[in-house]
Design an enzyme around this catalytic site. Structure first.
Site, PDB file in Angstrom:
ATOM      1  N   LYS A  24      -5.928  -1.929   2.235  1.00  0.00           N
ATOM      2  CA  LYS A  24      -5.996  -0.644   1.384  1.00  0.00           C
ATOM      3  C   LYS A  24      -5.213  -0.727   0.064  1.00  0.00           C
ATOM      4  CE  LYS A  24      -3.644   3.049   2.834  1.00  0.00           C
ATOM      5  NZ  LYS A  24      -2.771   3.701   1.769  1.00  0.00           N
ATOM      6  N   SER A  25      -4.373  -1.243  -0.292  1.00  0.00           N
ATOM      7  CA  SER A  25      -3.693  -1.716  -1.386  1.00  0.00           C
ATOM      8  C   SER A  25      -4.498  -2.730  -2.458  1.00  0.00           C
ATOM      9  CB  SER A  25      -2.303  -2.495  -1.192  1.00  0.00           C
ATOM     10  OG  SER A  25      -1.322  -1.866  -0.668  1.00  0.00           O
ATOM     11  N   ARG A  29      -6.663  -1.565  -6.068  1.00  0.00           N
ATOM     12  CA  ARG A  29      -6.328  -2.313  -7.300  1.00  0.00           C
ATOM     13  C   ARG A  29      -7.949  -2.904  -7.633  1.00  0.00           C
ATOM     14  NH1 ARG A  29      -2.002  -1.525  -4.522  1.00  0.00           N
ATOM     15  NH2 ARG A  29       0.015  -1.788  -5.519  1.00  0.00           N
ATOM     16  N   ARG A 124       4.733  15.028  -2.646  1.00  0.00           N
ATOM     17  CA  ARG A 124       5.228  13.700  -3.020  1.00  0.00           C
ATOM     18  C   ARG A 124       5.834  13.577  -4.238  1.00  0.00           C
ATOM     19  NH1 ARG A 124       1.795   9.139  -0.208  1.00  0.00           N
ATOM     20  NH2 ARG A 124       3.557   8.063  -0.614  1.00  0.00           N
ATOM     21  N   SER A 168       9.487  -0.449  -5.525  1.00  0.00           N
ATOM     22  CA  SER A 168       8.054   0.158  -5.317  1.00  0.00           C
ATOM     23  C   SER A 168       7.127  -0.466  -6.070  1.00  0.00           C
ATOM     24  CB  SER A 168       8.411   1.778  -5.992  1.00  0.00           C
ATOM     25  OG  SER A 168       6.910   2.265  -6.286  1.00  0.00           O
ATOM     26  N   GLN A 170       4.045   0.641  -6.230  1.00  0.00           N
ATOM     27  CA  GLN A 170       3.252   1.526  -7.025  1.00  0.00           C
ATOM     28  C   GLN A 170       3.676   1.865  -8.494  1.00  0.00           C
ATOM     29  OE1 GLN A 170       3.043   5.116  -4.728  1.00  0.00           O
ATOM     30  NE2 GLN A 170       1.493   4.143  -3.184  1.00  0.00           N
ATOM     31  N   ASP A 320       5.525   0.237   5.043  1.00  0.00           N
ATOM     32  CA  ASP A 320       4.434   0.925   5.783  1.00  0.00           C
ATOM     33  C   ASP A 320       4.301   0.697   7.204  1.00  0.00           C
ATOM     34  OD1 ASP A 320       3.784   2.290   3.461  1.00  0.00           O
ATOM     35  OD2 ASP A 320       2.175   0.880   2.942  1.00  0.00           O
ATOM     36  N   LYS A 347       7.315   9.375   1.894  1.00  0.00           N
ATOM     37  CA  LYS A 347       5.916   8.751   2.121  1.00  0.00           C
ATOM     38  C   LYS A 347       5.038   9.970   2.212  1.00  0.00           C
ATOM     39  CE  LYS A 347       5.275   4.831   2.056  1.00  0.00           C
ATOM     40  NZ  LYS A 347       5.139   4.185   0.906  1.00  0.00           N
ATOM     41  N   ARG A 396      -0.139   7.002   9.529  1.00  0.00           N
ATOM     42  CA  ARG A 396       0.625   6.319  10.152  1.00  0.00           C
ATOM     43  C   ARG A 396       1.242   6.726  11.404  1.00  0.00           C
ATOM     44  NH1 ARG A 396      -0.739   2.035   7.302  1.00  0.00           N
ATOM     45  NH2 ARG A 396      -0.724   1.913   5.042  1.00  0.00           N
TER      46      ARG A 396
END
Length: 436
Positions: A24-25, A29, A124, A168, A170, A320, A347, A396
């Protein structure tokens, strides 16, 4: 509104060979850097989940042509600084990665974008990206630092040197994406190493980026306005998605499961190391490289696990995966203790509170602390099961409790299975196939 509840029951062992969806990450990107490059980027193995589709839809709304071509996805890049203001707010759904990274991409471009999200994402915190991106010249209007949020990019962004206050990936990635269209050199300093997919991919696309250790920290420097070139990107299998099947195979008697093409980036390898230290039979085979990322095949067999005190320094490399590790710990011999996990409270849900409540509901012995959980394992005996367990709109939590159901006496019911689609749309089908 909640989606359908679902019960996951004990049954036969997990056997055979599977592949999990693309990382996913890396998928997020690849789309963003493809949009920022000149020329065509072709992506194979892109994760076709709700989260990644939210990123693709947002980029399309800002003028980027993104189309599916057979099994691949093709992005016609506009170059750095080429995005256009969308005509309407951009819906990020449940994707914190989309919201935070796109904020960085927009921050150094002369456009204005409003980001919205679902109820979970709208709780969030976005302040952690607002702070550095504001220093670079972007302007933000938000509701108490949360979505909905309007980002107005800087007409001429300012390079900064920024030390991450929390580990982080992100936040790091948001600053580096903003740096692409910023004259001069932007520096990011991280005291704790986080996943490095952004740095690897930026270098593959031709960015002038250097990273190394200085005074005990990792220092990343990116020279802006240097231009990116379209690439062919191969997305490896997501180790965070593989984690659910790894733990399921370790817990369910008689299991012998092979998972192909799993990403083995060292910055994501914490869970594998912990599970093997707990006694998990996990063989790593056919190690190779795909798209600049290490990958391998994993063979996992049912094992007797032992509880551990988890080193908090490993948290960034498995942030995660803690929900599913908590499930493994609940069936291990002895006690597992975790600390340094305050990040889990912000999260998709407060994952410490959510998992403590969920595991308690199905018969596990759990103590919740401010920054971690202490879990007293059953020694391999199945959990009682029960439910419905609140998933709190968190994919998750939903998948972790599904795995717990396989290792229970009477099964586990989750209140809403729909969040699973944000990262692993084929999870239930794949699970049923391994048990057929």
């Amino acid at each position: 509104m909640n989606g359908p509840s679902r019960t996951f029951t004990p049954g036969g062992p997990l056997r055979g060979t599977i592949a999990v969806p693309g990382d996913k990450s890396i998928s997020h990107r690849a789309l963003m850097l493809g949009a920022s490059a000149l020329g065509e980027t072709r992506i194979s193995g892109l994760l076709e989940s709700d989260d990644v589709r939210a990123t693709a839809a947002a980029l399309r709304a800002m003028g980027v042509a993104i189309e599916r071509d057979g099994a691949d996805w093709v992005v016609q890049g506009l170059g750095t600084g080429g995005l256009m203001s969308p005509r309407a707010p951009l819906d990020m759904g449940n994707s914190g990665t989309s919201a935070r990274l796109l904020s960085g991409l927009v921050a150094s471009q002369d456009i204005a974008v409003t980001l919205t999200g679902d109820a979970s994402l709208s709780r969030r915190p976005m302040g952690r990206v607002i702070e550095p991106l504001s220093r670079m010249g972007a302007e933000f209007r938000s509701r108490d630092g949360c979505l909905p949020m309007t980002v107005t990019g800087a007409k001429r962004a300012i390079p900064i040197a920024y030390r991450l206050p929390v580990a982080s990936a992100q936040v790091k990635s948001a600053v580096l994406l903003a740096a692409l269209n910023t004259a001069g050199t932007t520096t990011v300093i991280e005291s704790e190493t986080t996943r490095d997919h952004t740095e690897r991919m930026l270098q593959a696309f031709g960015a002038k980026l250097e990273s190394g250790a200085e005074d005990g920290a990792k220092v990343i420097r990116l020279k802006g306005e240097s231009g990116l070139r379209g690439q062919n990107v191969m997305v490896p299998g997501d180790p965070s998605s593989a984690a659910f099947f790894i733990v399921a195979a370790l817990l369910v008697e008689g299991s012998d499961l092979t998972i192909r093409n799993v990403g083995m980036n060292p910055s994501r390898a914490g869970l594998l190391a912990i599970l093997r230290e707990m006694g998990g039979a996990i063989e790593i085979a056919a190690e190779r490289e795909a798209g600049g990322e290490p990958v391998a095949d994993l063979r996992v067999r049912q094992s007797t696990l032992a509880g551990l005190d988890i080193d908090p320094a490993l948290a960034p490399s498995m942030i995660d995966e803690f929900p599913i590790l908590f499930v493994a710990a609940a069936l291990a011999e002895g006690t597992t203790r975790t600390t340094g996990l305050g990040e889990l409270r912000v999260k998709e849900s407060d994952r410490l509170a959510a998992m403590a409540a969920a595991l308690g509901t199905i018969g596990a012995q759990v103590e919740e602390h401010s920054d971690g959980l202490t879990i007293h394992g059953t020694g391999g005996a199945p959990l009682a099961g029960g439910g419905p367990v609140p998933t709190r709109l968190d994919h998750r939590i939903a998948m972790s409790m599904a795995v717990a159901g396989l290792a229970s006496t009477r099964g586990v019911t989750i209140d809403d299975a729909s969040p699973i689609g944000t990262s692993f749309p084929t999870f239930i089908d794949t699970l049923e196939r391994t048990r057929a």
